[in-house]
Design a protein around this motif. Sequence first.
Motif, PDB file in Angstrom:
ATOM      1  N   LYS A  62       0.831  -1.309   0.109  1.00 19.99           N
ATOM      2  CA  LYS A  62      -0.025   0.249  -0.185  1.00 19.99           C
ATOM      3  C   LYS A  62       0.929   1.243  -0.041  1.00 19.99           C
ATOM      4  CE  LYS A  62      -0.615   0.096   4.947  1.00 19.99           C
ATOM      5  NZ  LYS A  62      -1.649  -0.333   6.277  1.00 19.99           N
ATOM      6  N   LYS A  63       0.462   2.162  -0.716  1.00 20.91           N
ATOM      7  CA  LYS A  63       1.157   3.556  -0.832  1.00 20.91           C
ATOM      8  C   LYS A  63       1.404   4.395   0.441  1.00 20.91           C
ATOM      9  CE  LYS A  63      -2.223   6.856  -1.512  1.00 20.91           C
ATOM     10  NZ  LYS A  63      -2.719   8.207  -2.242  1.00 20.91           N
ATOM     11  N   GLU A  64       0.681   3.970   1.350  1.00 25.61           N
ATOM     12  CA  GLU A  64       0.887   4.745   2.837  1.00 25.61           C
ATOM     13  C   GLU A  64       2.240   4.163   3.322  1.00 25.61           C
ATOM     14  OE1 GLU A  64      -3.297   4.609   1.760  1.00 25.61           O
ATOM     15  OE2 GLU A  64      -1.976   3.083   1.575  1.00 25.61           O
ATOM     16  N   LEU A  65       2.720   2.922   2.948  1.00 27.67           N
ATOM     17  CA  LEU A  65       3.723   2.526   3.452  1.00 27.67           C
ATOM     18  C   LEU A  65       5.044   3.576   3.160  1.00 27.67           C
ATOM     19  CD1 LEU A  65       3.568  -1.331   3.182  1.00 27.67           C
ATOM     20  CD2 LEU A  65       3.506   0.152   5.113  1.00 27.67           C
ATOM     21  N   PHE A  66       4.880   4.652   2.014  1.00 29.00           N
ATOM     22  CA  PHE A  66       5.984   5.013   1.299  1.00 29.00           C
ATOM     23  C   PHE A  66       5.911   6.362   1.537  1.00 29.00           C
ATOM     24  CE2 PHE A  66       5.744   1.015  -0.863  1.00 29.00           C
ATOM     25  CZ  PHE A  66       6.857   0.653  -1.305  1.00 29.00           C
ATOM     26  N   GLU A  67       4.932   6.866   2.661  1.00 29.00           N
ATOM     27  CA  GLU A  67       4.706   8.195   2.979  1.00 29.00           C
ATOM     28  C   GLU A  67       6.171   8.847   3.612  1.00 29.00           C
ATOM     29  OE1 GLU A  67       1.130   8.496   4.573  1.00 29.00           O
ATOM     30  OE2 GLU A  67      -0.055   8.304   2.720  1.00 29.00           O
ATOM     31  N   LYS A  68       6.724   7.960   4.211  1.00 25.52           N
ATOM     32  CA  LYS A  68       7.998   8.639   4.997  1.00 25.52           C
ATOM     33  C   LYS A  68       9.186   7.845   4.371  1.00 25.52           C
ATOM     34  CE  LYS A  68       5.547   9.282   9.211  1.00 25.52           C
ATOM     35  NZ  LYS A  68       5.037   8.751  10.505  1.00 25.52           N
ATOM     36  N   LYS A  69      10.183   8.890   4.069  1.00 20.11           N
ATOM     37  CA  LYS A  69      11.291   8.333   3.260  1.00 20.11           C
ATOM     38  C   LYS A  69      12.073   7.270   4.213  1.00 20.11           C
ATOM     39  CE  LYS A  69      12.936  11.738   0.348  1.00 20.11           C
ATOM     40  NZ  LYS A  69      12.940  11.098  -1.041  1.00 20.11           N
ATOM     41  N   ILE A  70      12.025   7.503   5.695  1.00 17.91           N
ATOM     42  CA  ILE A  70      12.701   6.427   6.365  1.00 17.91           C
ATOM     43  C   ILE A  70      12.055   5.067   6.085  1.00 17.91           C
ATOM     44  CG2 ILE A  70      11.401   6.466   8.560  1.00 17.91           C
ATOM     45  CD1 ILE A  70      13.779   6.474  10.020  1.00 17.91           C
ATOM     46  N   MET A  71      10.965   5.012   5.614  1.00 17.98           N
ATOM     47  CA  MET A  71      10.540   3.527   5.443  1.00 17.98           C
ATOM     48  C   MET A  71      10.508   3.380   4.020  1.00 17.98           C
ATOM     49  SD  MET A  71       9.291   1.749   7.976  1.00 17.98           S
ATOM     50  CE  MET A  71       8.003   0.760   7.207  1.00 17.98           C
ATOM     51  N   ALA A  72      10.186   4.350   3.149  1.00 17.50           N
ATOM     52  CA  ALA A  72      10.266   4.291   1.548  1.00 17.50           C
ATOM     53  C   ALA A  72      11.447   3.522   1.207  1.00 17.50           C
ATOM     54  CB  ALA A  72       9.948   5.427   0.972  1.00 17.50           C
ATOM     55  N   ILE A  73      12.702   4.134   1.389  1.00 22.15           N
ATOM     56  CA  ILE A  73      14.027   3.700   0.827  1.00 22.15           C
ATOM     57  C   ILE A  73      14.377   2.205   1.319  1.00 22.15           C
ATOM     58  CG2 ILE A  73      16.610   4.059   1.294  1.00 22.15           C
ATOM     59  CD1 ILE A  73      15.660   7.128   1.527  1.00 22.15           C
ATOM     60  N   PRO A  74      14.170   1.818   2.508  1.00 18.88           N
ATOM     61  CA  PRO A  74      14.434   0.237   2.601  1.00 18.88           C
ATOM     62  C   PRO A  74      13.341  -0.621   1.893  1.00 18.88           C
ATOM     63  CG  PRO A  74      13.874   1.371   4.677  1.00 18.88           C
ATOM     64  CD  PRO A  74      13.885   2.468   3.800  1.00 18.88           C
ATOM     65  N   LEU A  75      12.268  -0.124   2.026  1.00 18.51           N
ATOM     66  CA  LEU A  75      11.138  -0.883   1.164  1.00 18.51           C
ATOM     67  C   LEU A  75      11.431  -0.982  -0.249  1.00 18.51           C
ATOM     68  CD1 LEU A  75       7.773   0.285   2.816  1.00 18.51           C
ATOM     69  CD2 LEU A  75       8.782  -2.153   2.835  1.00 18.51           C
TER      70      LEU A  75
END
Length: 192
Positions: A62-75
């Motif tokens: 889900k796109k909501e997981l990518f809203e914060k860069k701290i999560m988006a990059i490792p994902l």
Amino acid sequence: MFYTVVKTIAFVLFKIIFRVRVSGAINVPAEGRLVLCANHMSNWDPIVLAAFFPRKIAWMGKKELFEKKIMAIPLSWLGVFPVDRQIADITAVKTALRILKDERVLGIFPEGTRVKEYNPDNAKAGVALLAIKAKAPVLPVFIRSTYKLFSPVEIIIGSPEDYAASNPGKLENEKYTELSQDILTRIYTLGG
């Protein structure tokens, strides 16, 4: 490289804190495009599956997981890519089809969100659409666990099903929904 390191750490960690049992691993094709479809009861599901599945999985998340860069990059390093569940996300569809065209494994939760009980109406039509458009077999997987410390985690892998071969030509949206419901039923049937 990052995926392999995280997978190894997760494998060891989950072996210590859970009693993981995988059955049906023989059903996983060693190569080629594949749509892995599993039930989804916990945030732990994609991590546990990635740790114990023999091939690298590119997850639709889900796109909501990518809203914060701290999560988006490792994902993104782990092969997760965003999907907007509120619209027909063409970018996500193109990414998914590219993954399958590259003969990789695409991981999808057909219900689109975490659920506690089986309901065929929760199946999203896009699951069957992707499998048929990419001519990729669907691998049903059922996960059973409460994810409580030292509790059992059971991963049951079913046989791959080629929906493209049995449904040639252009299909109506209702047919894609019906086939996605069949995929969901196959998943939950594995759980008994």
